[in-house]
Design an enzyme around this catalytic site. Structure first.
Site, PDB file in Angstrom:
ATOM      1  N   ALA A  23     -20.770  29.011  90.787  1.00 50.82           N
ATOM      2  CA  ALA A  23     -21.487  28.540  89.602  1.00 50.82           C
ATOM      3  C   ALA A  23     -21.932  29.674  88.694  1.00 50.82           C
ATOM      4  O   ALA A  23     -22.030  29.499  87.478  1.00 50.82           O
ATOM      5  CB  ALA A  23     -22.689  27.716  90.026  1.00 50.82           C
ATOM      6  N   HIS A 121     -13.041  22.354  94.948  1.00 54.17           N
ATOM      7  CA  HIS A 121     -13.835  21.128  94.926  1.00 54.17           C
ATOM      8  C   HIS A 121     -13.345  20.141  93.870  1.00 54.17           C
ATOM      9  O   HIS A 121     -14.086  19.236  93.478  1.00 54.17           O
ATOM     10  CB  HIS A 121     -15.315  21.449  94.698  1.00 54.17           C
ATOM     11  CG  HIS A 121     -15.953  22.130  95.869  1.00 54.17           C
ATOM     12  ND1 HIS A 121     -16.986  23.041  95.740  1.00 54.17           N
ATOM     13  CD2 HIS A 121     -15.702  22.048  97.202  1.00 54.17           C
ATOM     14  CE1 HIS A 121     -17.348  23.480  96.941  1.00 54.17           C
ATOM     15  NE2 HIS A 121     -16.580  22.891  97.835  1.00 54.17           N
TER      16      HIS A 121
END
Length: 242
Positions: A23, A121
């Site tokens: 992130a 993901h």
């Protein structure tokens, strides 16, 4: 600074690089870190329940309302690759092979034109029909409250990994690491399993490793080079020596 200079030498000599991103790579583009102490997941723990395959199967229409709100899909196209994404793309200069293994689901590595991307993901940018497996764009999904396959009329499932889904990219990620000369880990605290097991593959294969993160992680001991710095600043410094 010595670590930056030495790491730059390794980058210059490497023929195959694998880059693990989290992130922290996307926050400079304005995308919030969903799992940080100030991230969206902490606002409501029930979101893990709603963002699960079981909830999608039980309540697909309500799932989509919550999914769009939680991931702020209407804003996704406003985000652009930043300096870090461009730096990773530029590592491909010459004949060097670069594989990006990303936890991020925002599609910004693709937007930055990186050639080899393993979306560990999944991605927010597409959805699929559970019946015919047709793929549908974000624009299509945003065109209706509850997106359905234009052929089957079945409610689409997002291509992002939901809680309860099997991770299918792990073996491909391990293979890319085994074939690399250098592994860079950027913008992740390596808290999520099994993604955080990937550095052990590099350790087993004696791949040179470096982690660049704005704060220490409990996996720092696994790396040859550890750089605690804002990623944009670290990348700017690295670029000066490449």
């Amino acid at each position: 600074m010595d670590n930056i200079k030495t790491l730059a030498l390794h980058i210059r000599s490497a023929e195959s690089i694998v880059v693990l991103t989290g992130a922290g790579v996307s926050t400079a583009s304005g995308i919030p870190d969903f799992r940080s102490s100030e991230g969206l997941w902490t606002e409501d723990e029930s979101r893990e329940y709603f963002m699960s395959t079981s909830y999608f199967e039980q309540e697909p229409e309500d799932f989509w309302k919550k999914y769009k709100a939680i991931f702020r899909l209407k804003l996704l196209k406003d985000y652009k690759p930043n300096l870090v994404h461009r730096f990773i793309k530029d590592l491909e200069a010459g004949s060097r092979s670069v594989t990006v293994i990303t936890q991020n689901v925002d599609g910004l590595h693709e937007a930055a034109k990186s050639s080899r991307i393993i979306e560990y993901h999944g991605t927010l940018n597409t959805s699929s029909c559970p019946r015919c497996h047709g793929s549908f764009s974000l624009n299509y999904v945003m065109g209706m409250d509850v997106p359905r396959c234009d052929q089957c009329r079945v409610v689409l499932k997002p291509d992002v990994l939901l809680f309860g889904d099997l991770i299918t990219a792990h073996e491909d990620a391990e293979k890319a690491i085994r074939e690399a000369d250098l592994m860079l880990v950027m913008g992740t605290s390596l808290l999520v399993t099994p993604f955080n097991l990937l550095p052990y593959t590099a350790l087993e294969e004696d791949v040179t490793t470096a982690i660049l993160n704005n704060e220490p992680t409990d996996k720092d001991r696994l790396f040859d080079y550890v750089i605690h710095e804002d990623l944009s600043l670290a990348v700017d410094q690295l670029t000066k020596y490449l």
